[in-house]
Design a protein around this motif. Sequence first.
Motif, PDB file in Angstrom:
ATOM      1  N   UNK A   1       8.544  13.752   6.669  1.00 11.41           N
ATOM      2  CA  UNK A   1       7.176  14.253   6.731  1.00 11.41           C
ATOM      3  C   UNK A   1       6.681  14.627   5.335  1.00 11.41           C
ATOM      4  N   UNK A   2       5.433  14.222   5.034  1.00 10.42           N
ATOM      5  CA  UNK A   2       4.732  14.482   3.777  1.00 10.42           C
ATOM      6  C   UNK A   2       5.309  13.724   2.591  1.00 10.42           C
ATOM      7  N   UNK A   3       6.235  12.817   2.831  1.00  4.02           N
ATOM      8  CA  UNK A   3       6.793  12.024   1.731  1.00  4.02           C
ATOM      9  C   UNK A   3       5.866  10.838   1.434  1.00  4.02           C
ATOM     10  N   UNK A   4       5.793  10.460   0.177  1.00 13.46           N
ATOM     11  CA  UNK A   4       5.031   9.275  -0.219  1.00 13.46           C
ATOM     12  C   UNK A   4       5.927   8.055  -0.088  1.00 13.46           C
ATOM     13  N   UNK A   5       5.486   7.095   0.672  1.00 20.27           N
ATOM     14  CA  UNK A   5       6.305   5.919   0.948  1.00 20.27           C
ATOM     15  C   UNK A   5       5.535   4.662   0.553  1.00 20.27           C
ATOM     16  N   UNK A   6       6.260   3.588   0.434  1.00 20.46           N
ATOM     17  CA  UNK A   6       5.710   2.270   0.123  1.00 20.46           C
ATOM     18  C   UNK A   6       5.708   1.441   1.397  1.00 20.46           C
TER      19      UNK A   6
ATOM     20  N   UNK B   1       0.857  -1.178   0.000  1.00 26.46           N
ATOM     21  CA  UNK B   1       0.000   0.000   0.000  1.00 26.46           C
ATOM     22  C   UNK B   1       0.895   1.230   0.000  1.00 26.46           C
ATOM     23  N   UNK B   2       0.400   2.312  -0.570  1.00 22.39           N
ATOM     24  CA  UNK B   2       1.119   3.584  -0.577  1.00 22.39           C
ATOM     25  C   UNK B   2       0.533   4.478   0.508  1.00 22.39           C
ATOM     26  N   UNK B   3       1.383   5.248   1.153  1.00 19.04           N
ATOM     27  CA  UNK B   3       0.938   6.100   2.256  1.00 19.04           C
ATOM     28  C   UNK B   3       1.753   7.382   2.265  1.00 19.04           C
ATOM     29  N   UNK B   4       1.223   8.379   2.961  1.00 12.97           N
ATOM     30  CA  UNK B   4       1.905   9.657   3.150  1.00 12.97           C
ATOM     31  C   UNK B   4       2.363   9.740   4.598  1.00 12.97           C
ATOM     32  N   UNK B   5       3.623  10.098   4.778  1.00 11.00           N
ATOM     33  CA  UNK B   5       4.184  10.215   6.121  1.00 11.00           C
ATOM     34  C   UNK B   5       3.608  11.460   6.794  1.00 11.00           C
ATOM     35  N   UNK B   6       3.148  11.309   8.034  1.00 10.44           N
ATOM     36  CA  UNK B   6       2.605  12.431   8.782  1.00 10.44           C
ATOM     37  C   UNK B   6       3.727  13.292   9.348  1.00 10.44           C
ATOM     38  N   UNK B   7       3.344  14.421   9.916  1.00  9.10           N
ATOM     39  CA  UNK B   7       4.353  15.367  10.410  1.00  9.10           C
ATOM     40  C   UNK B   7       5.200  14.799  11.549  1.00  9.10           C
ATOM     41  N   UNK B   8       4.669  13.813  12.277  1.00  7.59           N
ATOM     42  CA  UNK B   8       5.450  13.203  13.353  1.00  7.59           C
ATOM     43  C   UNK B   8       6.208  11.981  12.873  1.00  7.59           C
ATOM     44  N   UNK B   9       6.407  11.880  11.532  1.00  8.16           N
ATOM     45  CA  UNK B   9       7.159  10.779  10.928  1.00  8.16           C
ATOM     46  C   UNK B   9       6.565   9.415  11.267  1.00  8.16           C
TER      47      UNK B   9
END
Length: 410
Positions: free
Chosen positions: A352-357, A323-331
């Motif tokens: 933070x705010x990076x799109x990760x796998x 799944x793909x997700x966006x990292x929140x501000x608290x990593x």
Amino acid sequence: MSQRDLHRYHTLRLVRERRLTGAQAAASLGLTERHIWWLLARLREKGRTALVHGNRDRPSGRRLPKPTQQQILTLARGPYAGLNTTHLTEKLQAEHGLTVSRATVHRLLRAAGGARPRHRRPPRHRARRPRTAQAGHLVLWDGSPHAWLEVRGPRCCLVGALDDATGALLPGAACVPAEATGSYLRLLRTLVGTCGIPGALYMDRHGIFRRNDDAWTLAEELQGRQEPTQVGRALAALGIEAIYALSPQAKGRIERLWGTLQDRLVAELRLAGLTTLAAATAFLPAFTGAFNARFARPPADTVPAWRPVPRGLDLARVCSLYTAATVLNDNTVRTQGLILQIPPGPGGRGYAQARVEVRQLLDGTWRIYHQDRLLATLVAPTGPPQHSLRRRRYPTASPRRPEIFNEPLF
């Protein structure tokens, strides 16, 4: 006169002209000699018509009376108009006490021109598909729900794969509670890790293997295709062609395999006294060797088509839930009701705010990747996955379609 009557007349005429004896004529016609003389006497008395059976063209004594026939036709054209023949026959018996067969009713309607034609499609031509020449060129996989443990254990599903060229049962078969994404990913990982990468996989159109819905996200419409399922993503990453059967007959070889296993494997599990899915799965490798020794055949081409696994390919990552997700501000990454913490990167870097796998491996651990770089490996309190990750569902399909974007904007 029929051909049989003409043959009799010709033979009797030869007897009358003394060119055949009565015994020879009886042997030729399959009658007794006394019957021959009786026929000759009738022939002299009545001529050729004596050879025609007396009941010919006479109406049957068991036919329906004319008033009953007319009553059936009146009901069929009146209150029961539009009913099929079977339904009409049932109504005649239940409502009017007319005990007639369906064939009789159909014959009456057809003679009166009121029978409903039965539009039957001609049977589709099917031909046996020849086996592929090389082992590993084509693999069939499927699941078979059955009482494999009979009454000793729970009803389960056997998931397995079959090589098309040899008919051999391949490694990785397992007894699982039900067909699920995780069970096929485990089978794929074992198959690739043991034998290599096959050229193609033949399967049915189950939702585990391919998307069967009409829900398109905006991103999917822009790229012109739907995102694949978890299994479809793994096959694409390994370069395996996915072939989807349009009918059970199309994958008849593995369907026949299930029939054989439901006879032999059930008996072997009973003789071994196994009662759990784990024990049955552990028993399968030994059974597979004996089964292949009995039923497998050599391929037409001895050079196998299995491709070696490329160096550096992480099978655990490929055969996992994505799944793909966006990292929140608290990593942190939130998924499946879990909060996964990403540690600081080189030099205390944050994401933070990076799109990760996000990958959930088959052993239940989690991995987070950013641009193919492993950021974290975490152990969640949940067990190994049994179902695919939830996808965001849209209530209705978008009216826009990918082909719209092939048109010029101006």
